[in-house]
Design a protein around this motif. Structure first.
Motif, PDB file in Angstrom:
ATOM      1  N   CYS A 177      -2.608  -0.773  -8.582  1.00 59.82           N
ATOM      2  CA  CYS A 177      -4.021  -1.180  -8.523  1.00 59.82           C
ATOM      3  C   CYS A 177      -4.609  -0.684  -7.212  1.00 59.82           C
ATOM      4  N   TYR A 178      -5.881  -0.983  -7.004  1.00 56.10           N
ATOM      5  CA  TYR A 178      -6.553  -0.714  -5.739  1.00 56.10           C
ATOM      6  C   TYR A 178      -6.829  -2.047  -5.054  1.00 56.10           C
ATOM      7  N   VAL A 235     -10.555   0.454   1.276  1.00 57.47           N
ATOM      8  CA  VAL A 235      -9.899   0.571  -0.028  1.00 57.47           C
ATOM      9  C   VAL A 235      -8.559   1.284   0.153  1.00 57.47           C
ATOM     10  N   THR A 236      -7.508   0.686  -0.426  1.00 59.32           N
ATOM     11  CA  THR A 236      -6.178   1.308  -0.462  1.00 59.32           C
ATOM     12  C   THR A 236      -5.676   1.286  -1.899  1.00 59.32           C
ATOM     13  N   CYS A 237      -4.653   2.093  -2.140  1.00 64.77           N
ATOM     14  CA  CYS A 237      -3.977   2.081  -3.437  1.00 64.77           C
ATOM     15  C   CYS A 237      -2.610   1.413  -3.226  1.00 64.77           C
ATOM     16  N   PHE A 290     -12.334   6.149  -7.207  1.00 63.89           N
ATOM     17  CA  PHE A 290     -11.027   6.433  -6.611  1.00 63.89           C
ATOM     18  C   PHE A 290     -10.074   6.867  -7.721  1.00 63.89           C
ATOM     19  N   ASP A 347       0.826  -1.204   0.000  1.00 67.06           N
ATOM     20  CA  ASP A 347       0.000   0.000   0.000  1.00 67.06           C
ATOM     21  C   ASP A 347       0.861   1.256   0.000  1.00 67.06           C
ATOM     22  N   LEU A 407      -4.091  10.904  -3.660  1.00 71.04           N
ATOM     23  CA  LEU A 407      -5.120   9.896  -3.747  1.00 71.04           C
ATOM     24  C   LEU A 407      -6.434  10.519  -3.284  1.00 71.04           C
ATOM     25  N   SER A 418      -5.946  -7.343  -3.668  1.00 70.81           N
ATOM     26  CA  SER A 418      -5.659  -6.552  -4.862  1.00 70.81           C
ATOM     27  C   SER A 418      -6.696  -6.822  -5.944  1.00 70.81           C
TER      28      SER A 418
END
Length: 339
Positions: A278-279, A313-315, A263, A232, A333, A285
């Motif tokens: 990706c997210y 949700v993370t990137c 996002f 992340d 972000l 993932s």
């Protein structure tokens, strides 16, 4: 000694009068006509063809025949003939044909004005705050052949004109102009803490969504490099965080309610970058939405997800050929609910 009474013009029995019963009976006929007066109609100018004893009518303007010259009088059929009673200002008669009361104003008969009612309870108790109170399965307000408008008026812009919806006498939703002339819709789960969902500016008509989940975050700094997959990206500084759903400690956004969320990550990459991004939803993932990044180029990656309440949700990085090298303070972000 007067021969008639002042108000109802009833005949008075005179001293030494013979056949006193005639005068007495005439007075009773007048009383019988004027006590609890109910007229059949108020639009006749001539007598009906077959009247009944005791029938009463308000003689309309332009009277003719047996009623000629008695416009506005109360005509009573008594002992087979018509008795005419001249009304005085303020007399009130219920007219059956109109299902209404008419009042004589000294010249004409006109509908009686309804007296103001301080409180009105329909199957409920009204009070000085809730002056109109209705307990029913429904309340109908309808047109009378055209438009119908419900008006809620307040004294000043700082006052409130609204519709309040309650559960068990505790507020749950309110819409109107509360404290300003701008329109708003707000809700509450407990009647104490309120959240505005929609606002409309009074001057421009521009709508706003004060509680719509939205965030934007960065991590101040220069170049940073990530060399491991499924890692992340850190974003520890929120420039916007409506509702507080973005966690700067973890770089994760938590969906407050179900819906579609968008996002977006924007940034700048170094020439050594050869990776994918990706997210991740709840640490998993999303490989079906992954972007290949290579060389010096702008970074811009938008994705839309259907989330359940509490989804995080993370990137993050995806597969890495070499590394993801990006300029931190130029990389932001953001995310928001779209539907």
């Amino acid at each position: 000694m007067s021969q008639r009474t002042t108000l109802l013009s009833m005949p008075l029995i005179q001293a030494g009068q013979a056949q006193k019963h005639v005068t007495h009976n005439e007075a009773l006929v007048i009383l019988d006509a004027l006590v609890q007066p109910v007229a059949l109609d108020a639009d006749r100018t001539e007598p009906p063809a077959t009247p009944d004893e005791g029938d009463r009518h308000l003689v309309a303007a332009g009277a003719a025949g047996a009623w000629a010259g008695h416009d506005g009088d109360i005509a009573v059929l008594a002992n087979g003939g018509w008795l005419f009673l001249a009304p005085q200002a303020g007399w009130k008669v219920h007219v059956r044909a109109l299902s209404a009361e008419l009042v004589f104003d000294g010249t004409l008969w006109a509908p009686a004005a309804a007296a103001p009612v301080a409180t009105l309870g329909v199957n409920a108790t009204a009070d000085t705050t809730n002056r109109l109170s209705v307990a029913a399965d429904g309340t109908l307000l309808t047109h009378e052949g055209g438009d119908h408008r419900l008006t809620v008026n307040k004294a000043t812009a700082g006052d409130t004109a609204s519709l309040l919806f309650q559960t068990g006498w505790s507020g749950r939703a309110e819409m109107g102009t509360a404290g300003t002339d701008g329109f708003s819709v707000k809700v509450s789960a407990d009647g104490t803490d309120w959240h505005e969902g929609v606002t409309v500016d009074a001057a421009s008509g521009v709508p706003g969504f004060p509680s719509l989940p939205y965030f934007s975050a960065i991590k101040p700094g220069a170049w940073a490099e990530i060399t491991t997959p499924n890692t992340d990206l850190p974003f520890d500084t929120a420039t916007a965080n409506v509702g507080g759903h973005f966690n700067t400690a973890t770089g994760a956004f938590a969906a407050p309610v179900a819906g579609l969320y968008a996002f977006l990550i924007n940034g700048f990459l170094a020439d050594t970058t050869d990776a994918r991004i990706c997210y991740a939803i709840n640490g998993l993932s999303q490989v079906t939405q992954m972007q290949v990044l290579k060389g010096p180029m702008p970074l811009s990656f938008l994705a839309v997800f259907a989330l359940a309440p509490g989804d995080r949700v993370t990137c993050r990085t995806g597969n890495l050929t070499k590394s993801l090298r990006y300029f931190q303070s130029h990389t932001a972000l953001s995310g928001w609910k779209i539907a």
